[in-house]
Every structure is written in C-alpha cells, then in structure tokens.
Design an enzyme around this catalytic site. Structure first.
Site, PDB file in Angstrom:
ATOM      1  N   GLU A  60      12.209   2.913   2.398  1.00 26.29           N
ATOM      2  CA  GLU A  60      11.392   3.233   3.571  1.00 26.29           C
ATOM      3  C   GLU A  60      10.482   2.071   3.958  1.00 26.29           C
ATOM      4  OE1 GLU A  60      11.382   7.118   1.062  1.00 26.29           O
ATOM      5  OE2 GLU A  60      11.624   4.975   0.727  1.00 26.29           O
ATOM      6  N   HIS A  84      10.703  -0.147  -1.777  1.00 23.65           N
ATOM      7  CA  HIS A  84      11.396   1.115  -1.532  1.00 23.65           C
ATOM      8  C   HIS A  84      12.107   1.013  -0.188  1.00 23.65           C
ATOM      9  CE1 HIS A  84       8.974   4.000  -4.324  1.00 23.65           C
ATOM     10  NE2 HIS A  84       9.087   2.790  -4.863  1.00 23.65           N
TER      11      HIS A  84
END
Length: 166
Positions: free
Chosen positions: A71, A69
């Site tokens: 992040e 992901h």
C-alpha cells in the site's frame, strides 16, 4: 481510557465486476513479491476515471525497508504520478486488509475509498482488529469495502505461508 469500538464491517453486497477486476490486478501485482520471498500482497491506486496511477507489492525482504508494504509503495507511486500527495478521488485497492501503518497512510493520503480482499483478524486496521480508516477523531475517513474476492486473496496468502512452514 477505553478504546472505541470499531465501526461495523461494510455490508456484504456483491462486488461489481469492476471491483473484482481491480482485485485480480492487485493479486497479479502481489505475485511479483514471491520472487524476493516477500509476502504476496499487492496494491493499486486507481483514479476516479479508472486509471491505475500507482502499483506496489510487498518489498520488505527485497529492500530491507520495514515500511515497504504494498500500500505504501502504491501510494508513493500514485503521488509521484499525479504530482500531488492528496489522492482525493482515488481508490486504494489491496489484496489484504491494511495494517495500522497502511491504514494511516491511506487516511493521510486522503484516498476516497479503500477496497480490499482478505480480512486480517490479526493485524487489520480497516474493521477487523482496529478501524483506523473510519475513526471519527480523524479529519478524513475513506469509504471501505472489504471482502472482495476474499477467498482468492486469502488463498494466495495461505499458499505462501504453507510453503514457508514446511
């Protein structure tokens, strides 16, 4: 056992021009994911001095890694750049409200602040569906500011999914 109710969303005070600029940079990072068919979510990690030390965009399709992901990738890059896993004083900037995994990663990385664009009522863990980042049972709770450039961030995602549904 009942689940505790999440903390209320942060106030809807207008975002600063600096916050908007950071979200625009994260939007540009998110567009990089389109080349590999990944969902266009972008993230940055910014120091208190305003230096970008980590960037990431979704790369699950590109890498076959379910943890790729935006992040998580930005947090990993920031930790490598700073030589420290504790990212105290840093802000995680992301175009979409973090999921439970990414919210947990932000807490574990000890970021001071999470700044995001679009709310995610289906999987958000920073105030929508869950509120992992402000759970009082955890030892670290970053400040959360959501909904910055919400329309622009949401539109990038809506356009991606509309194109994939037709």
């Amino acid at each position: 056992m009942t689940r505790p109710s999440p903390a209320p969303r942060p106030s809807s005070s207008p975002p600063s021009t600096a916050e908007e600029a950071l979200l625009r940079a994260a939007l540009a990072e998110g567009r990089e994911a389109l080349a590999t068919g990944d969902v266009p979510v972008g993230a940055l990690v910014v120091t208190a001095a305003g230096d970008v030390v980590g960037r990431g965009h979704n790369a699950r399709e590109a890498t076959g890694d379910p943890t790729a992901h935006a992040e998580v990738l930005a947090l990993r890059e920031a930790a490598a750049a700073l030589g420290e896993w504790r990212l105290e004083g840093c802000t995680l900037v992301v175009t979409l409200e973090p999921c439970t995994m990414c919210a947990g990663a932000a807490v574990l990385a000890r970021v001071s602040r999470v700044l995001f664009g679009a709310w995610d009522p289906k999987a958000g863990a920073a105030g929508s569906l869950w509120d992992v980042v402000r759970d009082r049972r955890l030892n670290h709770r970053p400040e959360v500011v959501g909904g910055v450039l919400e329309d622009e961030c949401g539109e990038q995602l809506r356009a991606f999914f509309a194109a994939h549904r037709s």
